[in-house]
Design an enzyme around this catalytic site. Structure first.
Site, mmCIF file in Angstrom:
data_model
loop_
_atom_site.group_PDB
_atom_site.id
_atom_site.type_symbol
_atom_site.label_atom_id
_atom_site.label_comp_id
_atom_site.label_asym_id
_atom_site.label_seq_id
_atom_site.Cartn_x
_atom_site.Cartn_y
_atom_site.Cartn_z
ATOM 1 N N ASP A 1 0.802 -1.098 0.099
ATOM 2 C CA ASP A 1 -0.004 0.105 -0.110
ATOM 3 C C ASP A 1 0.870 1.409 -0.010
ATOM 4 O O ASP A 1 2.155 1.210 0.267
ATOM 5 C CB ASP A 1 -0.841 -0.006 1.196
ATOM 6 C CG ASP A 1 -1.871 -1.070 1.234
ATOM 7 O OD1 ASP A 1 -2.415 -1.626 0.127
ATOM 8 O OD2 ASP A 1 -2.315 -1.542 2.307
ATOM 9 N N TYR B 1 6.882 -10.014 6.550
ATOM 10 C CA TYR B 1 7.166 -8.617 6.977
ATOM 11 C C TYR B 1 7.722 -8.377 8.308
ATOM 12 O O TYR B 1 7.666 -9.092 9.069
ATOM 13 C CB TYR B 1 5.515 -8.398 7.017
ATOM 14 C CG TYR B 1 4.866 -8.212 5.415
ATOM 15 C CD1 TYR B 1 4.929 -7.095 4.960
ATOM 16 C CD2 TYR B 1 4.301 -9.109 5.153
ATOM 17 C CE1 TYR B 1 4.086 -6.854 3.597
ATOM 18 C CE2 TYR B 1 3.488 -9.210 3.634
ATOM 19 C CZ TYR B 1 3.752 -7.985 3.076
ATOM 20 O OH TYR B 1 3.122 -7.777 1.848
#
Length: 250
Positions: A52, A110
């Protein structure tokens, strides 16, 4: 014509995310513009997945097809020389024609970075700064309840139909503290839209005493998004690594 696998890093602060945008403000757009300048024609790249707006990466993977007769090092140099400082191509090498950056990914890692207290100006843009103490032990206990294969619909911002597959396997969810710095490492076979940031937000709520480990387990079982699950800010999230099976790496 050869298929090329590239690994890149980027500071997502000034970009509209990874995926190509009509206004050309995405990381994909910038890399494709550089490839067009090198090869003299438009080339499309395929990434391992989207990040994003404001999210960073140290190990994003993409592939493209092009004929190049000058060796890997010269291609890497050509790519690096025309990109802005916020984007770095870490490697570029030929792979099997069957390799696919997205469909053959077997997992991702992540890392989310938090800072307890007032972060310095060089840290603040790349973390979630929290001016309140957190119960790290409670966060770790809650994280353990989320490991394994579950339906994570309650921890995604998806607005699609309920029949959409939201089952994922979470292999790792570690809360690591070093002084004022806190890292949440999340690894699994795949992630839903804003899933990592939702998991982080929920764990922070546990650390603040607003939710318990049992609450998180109940939210997970409910398969319903609730306002109790906050979404952590984008700037603290980093895509660290994309995993592939050995058969498709060269």
């Amino acid at each position: 014509m050869r298929r090329w696998k590239c690994v890149c890093a980027y500071d997502g602060t000034g970009f509209a995310g990874w995926q190509s945008q009509a206004r050309g403000l995405a990381i994909q757009d910038v890399i494709e513009a550089r490839l067009a300048a090198i090869f003299g024609r438009a080339l499309r790249i395929t990434g391992s997945g989207r990040t994003d707006a404001g999210v960073h990466a140290l190990g994003q993977v993409f592939h493209f097809d092009a004929a190049w007769a000058h060796g890997e090092e010269k291609l890497l140099l050509a790519l690096r020389s025309g990109l802005p400082p916020a984007i770095q191509i870490k490697s570029a090498r030929p792979v099997q024609p069957s390799f696919h950056a997205r469909f053959q990914a077997t997992g991702k890692r992540y890392e989310y970075r938090l800072h307890l207290g007032d972060a310095d100006p060089f840290t603040r843009p790349y973390c979630w700064t929290l001016f309140r103490p957190l119960d790290v032990g409670a966060m770790r206990a809650a994280a353990a309840r989320l490991l394994g294969r579950h339906d994570f619909r309650a921890f995604t911002a998806l607005n699609g139909p309920a029949r959409e597959d939201t089952v994922r396997t979470l292999r790792r969810l570690d809360v690591i503290q070093r002084g004022a710095q806190l890292r949440i490492v999340c690894e699994g076979d795949g992630f839903l839209y804003k899933m990592v940031r939702s998991l982080v937000g929920a764990l922070v709520s546990v650390g603040e005493g607003k939710l318990s480990a049992a609450d998180l387990a109940a939210i997970l079982a409910s398969r319903r998004r609730t306002a109790a699950v906050q979404t952590a800010p984008a700037q603290g999230l980093f895509l660290m690594k994309v995993f592939y099976g050995h058969a498709h790496t060269r």
